[in-house]
Enzyme design. Structure first.
Site, mmCIF file in Angstrom:
data_model
loop_
_atom_site.group_PDB
_atom_site.id
_atom_site.type_symbol
_atom_site.label_atom_id
_atom_site.label_comp_id
_atom_site.label_asym_id
_atom_site.label_seq_id
_atom_site.Cartn_x
_atom_site.Cartn_y
_atom_site.Cartn_z
ATOM 1 N N ASP A 1 26.319 46.251 29.053
ATOM 2 C CA ASP A 1 25.104 45.423 29.095
ATOM 3 C C ASP A 1 25.178 44.271 28.096
ATOM 4 O O ASP A 1 24.719 43.162 28.366
ATOM 5 C CB ASP A 1 23.862 46.272 28.810
ATOM 6 C CG ASP A 1 23.549 47.195 29.981
ATOM 7 O OD1 ASP A 1 24.133 46.976 31.069
ATOM 8 O OD2 ASP A 1 22.753 48.138 29.804
ATOM 9 N N GLU B 1 37.628 60.657 58.137
ATOM 10 C CA GLU B 1 36.829 60.022 57.085
ATOM 11 C C GLU B 1 35.396 60.534 57.149
ATOM 12 O O GLU B 1 34.974 61.065 58.165
ATOM 13 C CB GLU B 1 36.784 58.493 57.307
ATOM 14 C CG GLU B 1 38.133 57.847 57.320
ATOM 15 C CD GLU B 1 38.068 56.378 57.739
ATOM 16 O OE1 GLU B 1 36.977 55.802 57.802
ATOM 17 O OE2 GLU B 1 39.141 55.829 58.010
ATOM 18 N N LYS C 1 31.461 60.022 57.655
ATOM 19 C CA LYS C 1 30.644 59.047 58.380
ATOM 20 C C LYS C 1 29.393 58.791 57.533
ATOM 21 O O LYS C 1 28.479 59.614 57.471
ATOM 22 C CB LYS C 1 30.264 59.594 59.760
ATOM 23 C CG LYS C 1 29.514 58.564 60.583
ATOM 24 C CD LYS C 1 29.361 59.018 62.021
ATOM 25 C CE LYS C 1 28.738 57.939 62.886
ATOM 26 N NZ LYS C 1 27.482 57.398 62.395
ATOM 27 N N ASP D 1 25.955 57.510 56.223
ATOM 28 C CA ASP D 1 24.710 57.292 56.948
ATOM 29 C C ASP D 1 23.946 56.145 56.291
ATOM 30 O O ASP D 1 23.086 56.351 55.443
ATOM 31 C CB ASP D 1 23.885 58.583 56.922
ATOM 32 C CG ASP D 1 22.790 58.550 57.966
ATOM 33 O OD1 ASP D 1 22.765 57.593 58.770
ATOM 34 O OD2 ASP D 1 21.965 59.479 57.977
ATOM 35 N N ARG E 1 25.267 44.240 61.418
ATOM 36 C CA ARG E 1 25.848 44.441 62.749
ATOM 37 C C ARG E 1 25.063 43.699 63.823
ATOM 38 O O ARG E 1 25.634 43.134 64.734
ATOM 39 C CB ARG E 1 25.887 45.937 63.051
ATOM 40 C CG ARG E 1 26.447 46.246 64.389
ATOM 41 C CD ARG E 1 26.698 47.722 64.555
ATOM 42 N NE ARG E 1 27.363 47.938 65.813
ATOM 43 C CZ ARG E 1 26.741 48.025 66.979
ATOM 44 N NH1 ARG E 1 25.434 47.938 67.027
ATOM 45 N NH2 ARG E 1 27.409 48.205 68.076
ATOM 46 N N LYS F 1 39.930 58.715 63.387
ATOM 47 C CA LYS F 1 40.556 57.495 63.914
ATOM 48 C C LYS F 1 42.050 57.722 64.105
ATOM 49 O O LYS F 1 42.680 58.371 63.269
ATOM 50 C CB LYS F 1 40.401 56.336 62.918
ATOM 51 C CG LYS F 1 38.969 55.969 62.609
ATOM 52 C CD LYS F 1 38.874 54.946 61.489
ATOM 53 C CE LYS F 1 37.421 54.698 61.145
ATOM 54 N NZ LYS F 1 37.226 53.954 59.900
ATOM 55 N N LYS G 1 29.409 64.312 64.989
ATOM 56 C CA LYS G 1 28.116 64.350 64.304
ATOM 57 C C LYS G 1 27.794 65.783 63.881
ATOM 58 O O LYS G 1 27.903 66.706 64.686
ATOM 59 C CB LYS G 1 27.007 63.829 65.228
ATOM 60 C CG LYS G 1 27.214 62.397 65.702
ATOM 61 C CD LYS G 1 26.883 61.379 64.639
ATOM 62 C CE LYS G 1 25.452 61.062 64.549
ATOM 63 N NZ LYS G 1 24.829 60.017 65.175
ATOM 64 N N CYS H 1 7.009 62.950 93.110
ATOM 65 C CA CYS H 1 6.877 61.983 92.025
ATOM 66 C C CYS H 1 5.435 62.013 91.486
ATOM 67 O O CYS H 1 4.499 61.895 92.276
ATOM 68 C CB CYS H 1 7.223 60.581 92.525
ATOM 69 S SG CYS H 1 6.900 59.315 91.296
ATOM 70 N N CYS I 1 3.782 58.382 92.443
ATOM 71 C CA CYS I 1 3.540 57.854 93.788
ATOM 72 C C CYS I 1 3.581 58.938 94.859
ATOM 73 O O CYS I 1 3.328 58.659 96.022
ATOM 74 C CB CYS I 1 4.556 56.752 94.109
ATOM 75 S SG CYS I 1 6.207 57.396 94.391
ATOM 76 N N CYS J 1 12.909 59.497 91.961
ATOM 77 C CA CYS J 1 11.908 59.119 92.947
ATOM 78 C C CYS J 1 12.571 58.031 93.776
ATOM 79 O O CYS J 1 12.958 56.988 93.245
ATOM 80 C CB CYS J 1 10.664 58.591 92.246
ATOM 81 S SG CYS J 1 9.598 57.726 93.401
ATOM 82 N N CYS K 1 6.960 52.497 93.872
ATOM 83 C CA CYS K 1 6.500 53.406 92.817
ATOM 84 C C CYS K 1 6.136 52.576 91.567
ATOM 85 O O CYS K 1 7.000 51.892 91.001
ATOM 86 C CB CYS K 1 7.613 54.405 92.525
ATOM 87 S SG CYS K 1 7.207 55.560 91.224
HETATM 88 S S1 IVH Z 1 34.598 52.824 61.824
HETATM 89 C C1 IVH Z 1 35.597 50.096 65.231
HETATM 90 N N1 IVH Z 1 34.251 54.474 59.847
HETATM 91 O O1 IVH Z 1 29.163 54.564 62.127
HETATM 92 C C2 IVH Z 1 35.306 51.071 64.205
HETATM 93 N N2 IVH Z 1 32.311 53.673 60.970
HETATM 94 O O2 IVH Z 1 28.667 54.437 65.396
HETATM 95 C C3 IVH Z 1 34.130 50.744 63.400
HETATM 96 N N3 IVH Z 1 30.205 54.471 60.030
HETATM 97 O O3 IVH Z 1 28.730 51.289 63.247
HETATM 98 C C4 IVH Z 1 33.478 51.839 62.718
HETATM 99 N N4 IVH Z 1 31.074 55.665 58.401
HETATM 100 O O4 IVH Z 1 28.143 51.818 60.829
HETATM 101 C C5 IVH Z 1 33.646 53.745 60.796
HETATM 102 N N5 IVH Z 1 34.108 55.915 58.028
HETATM 103 C C6 IVH Z 1 33.509 55.181 58.969
HETATM 104 C C7 IVH Z 1 32.097 55.120 59.094
HETATM 105 C C8 IVH Z 1 31.542 54.361 60.133
HETATM 106 C C9 IVH Z 1 29.935 55.252 58.962
HETATM 107 C C10 IVH Z 1 29.165 53.890 60.905
HETATM 108 C C11 IVH Z 1 29.319 52.441 61.237
HETATM 109 C C12 IVH Z 1 29.429 52.365 62.722
HETATM 110 C C13 IVH Z 1 28.841 53.664 63.144
HETATM 111 C C14 IVH Z 1 29.509 54.140 64.411
#
Ligand code: IVH
Length: 695
Positions: free
Chosen positions: A38, A113, A115, A117, A136, A287, A311, A405, A408, A423, A429
């Site tokens: 700081d 990796e 994911k 959130d 995005r 990936k 997920k 339906c 209708c 339907c 409808c």
């Molecule tokens: S790769 C073309 N890696 O999940 C590949 N996405 O529905 C681009 N996300 O829009 C995504 N962790 O916002 C990738 N380790 C990770 C991620 C990741 C979170 C999100 C990202 C993407 C969504 C996929």
């Protein structure tokens, strides 16, 4: 202090602070105390205030924020920002791997990796300097939020080491739990509504106008995908390790896996351990590691075929089923929706949940009055995942799916091989008619804004609309004076209450509607095609079809096979297009729209290049050194040739890259079709292409 001394000290401090930032936020190995850090920062802030002319454009003081952004400009992504296909169990991961192994013959390595959130972001670096950060958005264009993103300490403002001239980095902005708790505690004190979860808080923070406030909220970031032309790495993992050297925050929780067992143990580990992470993750991303294999696998309209998201199972609660509504969508699909006793779940109150279709209800074995288990993952509509059988009353009745339906009265039908009931009364409808018109006027379609907010419903209820072509027959006299009922909470009285009032269409409203209908005649063909509301034809597909076919008559007259020759159009989409245009009523509507002057053609993207491949039907197979797969197909089209996905007697020649599919090779040889390699192809078209890898 002299000017020279100040300049030198500012540069020195900027560098020292930058290094400490990197050690703290990226390497997680701080080498000075927070207090000393700081002190250095305060010294730099003071010096830059006194000698603003020496402040570096990449100065770490920008992390403090200060810039006010009134509007976030829309910026087109250089490479589209795709999303990922989702999977929820081991079987779906196995399917994903098997699909890959069908295309790729050599062994495939995967990178697993976390994911994250949060909110995805695209960071552009030119000559090592962060020049732009864009959300995005719709995948093609997003909001530029650079000022707020610069306040995130783990995002480098300038790169270190041997970085490329141009680079786009994709990553996720997240709000760690401690920041989230602090932000919500402060909001609670101030009587402000709380953020439901860290992801919502992140999205809100990224779009703050005051970057100082954004800085206070302490967002964080992980980068997970690098993009540039002529990428010098052969694997995704290598590219991430290089990115780490350049100063990006790369997750330490990455593993290269060779088979499903290794992938599964990574998933299982993090399904438990995620509770101990200081931020939210909602799954695992898997990936393919090799970039050459990415090229070979390609992508669908929305997501790459070389990656998938797994997920995690979402949070669950139990509640009572009160009743079931049967909703009719714009394509006539009947969706059963459960009305539930309100219950808290993952930060929000859940009152309704989708029951998908009749099969779903049957498989669930749902009875009226049951106590059901409800799940919700992120923003996804909550769903019923099970029944608490112990709480079922002995005399309860099984839920019966409707046969007529609800709107209708038409007898419902089921298409072969589909679970949904429809339907069939598409033109009679009410919710289907209204739904199609609402889609037609929506922003990404004809963008007839002034008809929003329930006005279509009012006009429809007054029997002035049967389809979207009727919109263009509406007159001033028909619209003037139509009445709409509005319900709102009157806050002005001492005791706020719900008030219902009638509002009538006045001169201004009517003129706005009529003017925007006239203006909609300028909407380009691709959007008109999307606006028609053909099942399976989304915005991207409509664009591709419009580009390829040039006008509506070419589409109306195209056979199933011809439609399938269009990039991204598979059998299902082609069939849906055909059945739309095989319905004479749709042709009549289109003829009326044509007469009103809507755009039903566009210039085909005619290439300025020499049409050396005119009249040739070509099949490409394998991986190429100078072209991406889509790139070589585009080149063929630009030069007047036609791509075909399968070899037949009509094929003029096959362009074979590395690892051409063995089936294709066999077939080409059997039919005596000429096979040329990439070099010969380049010679043939007399261009040395420098296609690059695009996402
Ligand atoms: S790769 C073309 N890696 O999940 C590949 N996405 O529905 C681009 N996300 O829009 C995504 N962790 O916002 C990738 N380790 C990770 C991620 C990741 C979170 C999100 C990202 C993407 C969504 C996929």
């Amino acid at each position: 202090m002299t000017k020279d001394e100040a300049k030198k000290r500012i540069a020195e401090l900027s560098e020292v602070i930058d290094n400490h930032n990197y050690k703290y936020y990226v390497l997680a190995k701080p080498s000075i105390s927070d207090y000393d850090f700081d002190m250095l920062m305060n010294e730099l802030i003071a010096l830059e205030k006194e000698f603003p002319e020496f402040a570096l454009p990449t100065s770490p003081t920008q992390r403090v924020g200060g810039d006010i952004t009134k509007e976030f400009p829309l910026v087109k992504h250089r490479y589209p920002m795709l999303s990922l296909a989702n999977s929820y169990n081991r079987d779906e991961i196995i399917e994903f791997i098997q699909r890959i192994e069908k295309t790729i013959e050599e062994p495939v390595e995967f990178v697993c990796e976390l994911k994250f959130d949060g909110v995805s972001i695209s960071l552009t670096y030119e000559n090592g300097v962060l020049v732009r950060a864009v959300t995005r958005g719709d995948g093609t264009q997003g909001d530029e939020v650079t000022a707020n993103i610069k306040t995130i300490h783990s995002i480098p403002l300038k790169l270190r080491g041997d970085y490329p001239d141009f680079l786009e980095m994709r990553g996720e902005v997240i709000m760690p739990h401690d920041s989230f708790d602090k932000v919500n505690a402060e909001r609670d004190d101030l009587g402000l509504p709380l953020f439901a979860n860290p992801r919502n808080a992140t999205a809100g923070t990224i779009k703050l106008q005051d970057s100082k406030e954004a800085a206070r909220r302490r967002l964080d970031n992980f980068c997970y995908y690098m993009m540039m032309d002529n990428l010098p790495y052969t694997t995704h993992y290598q590219s991430l390790m290089a990115a780490k050297e350049w100063g990006f925050n790369i997750s330490p929780y990455i593993k290269v896996c060779k088979n499903i067992d290794e992938i599964e143990s990574f998933i299982n580990h993090w399904d438990v351990q995620r509770k101990n992470l200081p931020f939210d993750i909602d799954g695992i991303v898997i990936k393919v590691n090799s970039f050459a294999q990415h090229e070979e696998l390609g992508m669908t309209a929305k997501s790459p075929r070389w990656a998938i998201a797994y997920k995690f199972k979402a949070e669950q609660v139990s509640t009572k089923l009160l009743s079931i509504d049967f909703q009719v969508g714009r394509h006539g699909t009947i969706t059963p929706v459960a009305n539930l006793e309100p219950v808290q779940l993952a930060g929000t109150t859940v009152k309704r949940a989708t029951l998908n279709n009749a099969d779903f209800i049957r498989q669930l074995g749902l009875h009226y009055d049951d106590t059901v288990k409800v799940e919700k993952g992120g923003e996804i509509i909550p769903k019923i995942v099970g029944i608490d059988l112990e709480k079922r009353k002995t005399d309860s009745r099984e839920v019966q799916f409707i046969t007529k339906c609800p709107e209708c009265g038409a007898t419902l039908v089921q298409n072969e091989g589909e679970a949904a009931w429809y339907c069939p009364n598409s033109m009679g409808c009410p919710p289907q008619i209204k739904g199609r018109i609402e889609h037609f006027i929506s922003r990404k379609a004809m963008n007839i804004e002034s008809l929003g907010e329930g006005k279509v419903e009012v006009i429809f209820d007054n029997h002035l609309l049967n389809n979207y072509a009727d919109l263009y027959d509406l007159t001033y006299d028909q619209l003037y004076g139509l009445e709409k009922t509005e319900t709102f909470i009157d806050e002005s009285s001492l005791f706020p209450e719900t008030v219902t009032r009638k509002v009538s269409f006045k001169e201004k409203t009517v003129n706005n509607i009529l003017n925007s209908l006239i203006k909609s005649r300028e909407v380009p063909f691709a959007r008109v095609l999307y606006a028609l509301g053909i099942r399976e034809v989304g915005e991207t597909t409509a664009k591709v079809i419009a580009n390829k076919m040039g006008n509506i008559d070419n589409i109306i007259n195209a056979s199933l096979e011809e439609l399938q020759e269009i990039n991204t159009v598979g059998e299902t989409i082609a069939q849906s297009i055909r059945s739309f245009f095989d319905d004479e009523r749709n042709i009549q509507i289109i003829n009326r729209l044509k007469a009103f002057g809507l755009q039903f053609s566009q210039e085909k993207k005619v290439s300025s290049e020499n049409q050396v491949l005119a009249g040739k039907t070509i099949v490409v197979s394998g991986v190429f050194a100078n072209f991406s797969r889509d790139g070589i197909k585009q080149k063929i089209e630009d030069l007047g040739g036609k791509n075909s996905s399968s070899i037949s007697s009509k094929t003029d020649f096959v362009v074979a890259g590395e690892k051409m599919g063995p089936e294709k090779l066999k077939k080409a040889q059997a039919l005596g079709i000429k096979i040329i390699d990439e070099k010969e192809f380049i010679k043939m078209i007399s261009v040395i292409s420098t296609e690059h890898r695009t996402q």
